[in-house]
Design an enzyme around this catalytic site. Structure first.
Site, PDB file in Angstrom:
ATOM      1  N   LYS A   1     -32.702  51.641 -11.823  1.00  0.00           N
ATOM      2  CA  LYS A   1     -31.262  51.867 -11.208  1.00  0.00           C
ATOM      3  C   LYS A   1     -30.699  50.822 -10.346  1.00  0.00           C
ATOM      4  CE  LYS A   1     -31.695  56.232 -13.565  1.00  0.00           C
ATOM      5  NZ  LYS A   1     -32.959  56.075 -14.125  1.00  0.00           N
TER       6      LYS A   1
HETATM    7  C1  LIG Z   1     -33.600  56.161 -15.406  1.00  0.00           C
HETATM    8  C2  LIG Z   1     -34.712  55.723 -15.514  1.00  0.00           C
HETATM    9  C3  LIG Z   1     -35.440  55.432 -16.811  1.00  0.00           C
HETATM   10  C4  LIG Z   1     -34.693  55.714 -18.139  1.00  0.00           C
HETATM   11  O1  LIG Z   1     -33.388  54.818 -18.486  1.00  0.00           O
HETATM   12  P1  LIG Z   1     -32.245  55.461 -19.390  1.00  0.00           P
HETATM   13  O2  LIG Z   1     -31.276  54.122 -18.994  1.00  0.00           O
HETATM   14  O3  LIG Z   1     -31.762  56.640 -18.843  1.00  0.00           O
HETATM   15  O4  LIG Z   1     -32.770  55.328 -20.512  1.00  0.00           O
HETATM   16  C5  LIG Z   1     -36.595  55.026 -17.086  1.00  0.00           C
HETATM   17  N1  LIG Z   1     -37.427  54.713 -16.105  1.00  0.00           N
HETATM   18  C6  LIG Z   1     -37.021  54.937 -14.821  1.00  0.00           C
HETATM   19  C7  LIG Z   1     -38.092  54.873 -13.743  1.00  0.00           C
HETATM   20  C8  LIG Z   1     -35.861  55.390 -14.549  1.00  0.00           C
HETATM   21  O5  LIG Z   1     -35.255  55.505 -13.159  1.00  0.00           O
END
Ligand SMILES: *Cc1c(COP(=O)(O)O)cnc(C)c1O
Length: 488
Positions: free
Chosen positions: A112
């Site tokens: 993120k």
């Molecule tokens: C948010 C997240 C995901 C999923 O990503 P999306 O964009 O929602 O598909 C996968 N792994 C981690 C560690 C995340 O924080």
């Protein structure tokens, strides 16, 4: 370039307006009305640049109302060595034709950060560019990682203030500590006596409270969210697919023009959708492999064309992928079948919790996407196997994807990049268990981190190690009914 709604309508807005508004008036998501091409000239130019330079170059193709120098300055700050230890998005080699794109070197050790380190700067500029003179007040309800990543991203950014609500017993001890010790002049964190839904409903109530909004307006605030469907969070994610490809060329692993597949641990479909945009720009992508955990609604959709959220919800060891509504899938539908049909399927989803696309429509999606899922046992096995074969310690989310990448490589022999979304230290207890050891937990909240470090001889990431010495700034919990009152 203008932005339009995935559900149609005639409104076209600038990228700054799309980023400020977040969601279109008709409930659709903003998408660029055309996808810029990654020409040879642009590729050559970006190839020689570092990550921040590549990011600025790619973002300026989509955000062409922003001043390119301003974008470059924002990217420099966002992806600096101080924020991302060991490079913003390095691609490492696991074995012959097997690679890992590491997106967890940011301040909260999860992917993120790739978007949330830059998005607040884009929003801050969008306010100025759209003639907004109020301060953006960001409200977030979080069950864990998003809250911390948003706090880190928005801290000390001009013209924004952020407040994060979390359920007092609904996040892990480490997550609690991460948020309670958050630094920054414009941030605040508040625990709620209740669960995640209470926090989420409280925030929704605040957004729809006219009187409260009016009074905040008078004080110079405009309420907004840090939602993952904002284009300002999606666009920065396109960068690392292109950058990874360039790094593979530079390292001599592939030749320019060779096709590469990416395998992505998917929840809300934001990360993998950014890969799709890179592909549509002309990046030589072979397959985009959508990896799910036991909440395999996307696997079913990609295999059958039926999206049905009337199903059991599983809590898994990869909680950031425990999602039954993958919002960004709507953007893929738009680019595949157009706004009218997308709007109609979204109405079905609203009404029945289900929609089914036509076989020809599915064929268009299957031309580039594969889907597969990894269950809990396979996830833990994968952590162990990867460690034994490569010496790399991976987290649960990454393991879900790496298992699917392993299957793909075994079947096709073609090069594949696993997108790695979190540091194993974020999920240390599960990783220790997967490696066949037992968590002792005798050294406080951070005990699993020390134990994982000793077990594997790897280093605890600096932002997590630093937690032990940080002062707690935010304490105490309030009732959900007092959330609105806590704003000013
Ligand atoms: C948010 C997240 C995901 C999923 O990503 P999306 O964009 O929602 O598909 C996968 N792994 C981690 C560690 C995340 O924080």
């Amino acid at each position: 370039m203008k932005y339009v709604s995935t559900r149609g309508g005639s409104a076209r807005v600038s990228s700054a307006a799309a980023i400020k508004k977040g969601i279109a008036d008709n409930g659709g998501l903003y998408v660029p009305e055309r996808i810029p091409l990654l020409t040879n000239e642009i590729f050559d130019d970006l190839y020689e640049k570092d990550y921040a330079g590549r990011a600025a170059g790619i973002l300026s193709l989509f955000l062409d109302d922003y001043d390119p120098d301003a974008l470059y300055e924002d990217c420099r700050r966002a992806y600096s060595d101080a924020s991302f230890h060991g490079g913003a998005a390095p691609t490492v080699k696991l074995g012959e034709g097997r690679y890992m794109l590491e997106l967890f070197h940011g301040p909260t050790c999860a992917f993120k950060d790739m978007a949330l380190q830059i998005m607040p700067r884009l929003l801050s500029r969008a306010l100025t560019m759209t003639g907004e003179d109020r301060t953006a007040y960001i409200l977030v309800a979080t069950s864990g990682d998003t809250g911390k990543a948003a706090l880190e991203g928005y801290r000390d950014v001009d013209r924004v203030r952020i407040k994060v609500f979390y359920p007092v017993d609904g996040v892990s001890d480490i997550q609690k500590l991460q948020m309670a010790t958050q630094e920054g002049k414009n941030v605040s964190v508040q625990a709620i006596n209740g669960n995640f839904d209470d926090a989420q409903n409280g925030v929704k109530k605040i957004f729809s409270d006219q009187a409260l909004n009016a009074s905040l307006n008078e004080k110079g605030f405009i309420l907004t969210s840090a939602n993952s469907i904002n284009w300002g969070r999606l666009a920065p994610q396109i960068v690392y697919y292109i950058s990874s490809y360039m790094d593979l060329c530079k390292a001599g692993e592939i030749r320019r023009g060779d096709r590469v597949s990416f395998c992505v641990p998917t929840g809300n479909f934001g990360n993998i959708f950014a890969g799709y945009i890179a592909y549509r720009m002309g990046l030589p992508v072979d397959r985009l492999i959508c990896a799910s955990n036991e909440n395999n609604i996307l696997t079913d959709f990609l295999n059958t064309g039926v999206y049905d959220r009337n199903r059991k919800f599983y809590q898994t060891s990869s909680p950031s992928m425990d999602i039954l509504i993958s919002s960004n899938l709507e953007r893929l539908l738009y680019f595949t079948i157009g706004a009218d049909k997308t709007a109609s399927y979204m109405r079905d989803l609203q009404k029945y919790g289900r929609y089914e696309i036509k076989k020809t429509e599915l064929a268009a999606i299957s031309a580039i996407f594969d889907g597969g899922f990894t269950d809990e046992k396979e996830t833990f096995d994968e952590i162990k196997t990867t460690y034994e074969q490569t010496g790399r310690v991976i987290d649960t989310h990454t393991a879900v994807a790496n298992r699917q990448a392993r299957i793909y490589a075994g079947r096709t022999g073609k090069p594949v990049v696993t997108v790695s979304t979190a540091s194993p230290y974020k999920f240390a207890a599960d990783v220790i268990t997967a490696l066949g050891s037992k968590v002792k937990g005798d050294r406080g909240v951070l005990s699993p981190l020390y134990e994982l470090s000793e077990l594997t001889g790897t280093e605890i990431p600096a932002p997590l190690a630093a937690l032990s010495g940080k002062a707690v700034r935010f304490e105490g919990a309030i009732d959900p009914s007092d959330m609105a009152g806590s704003l000013v």
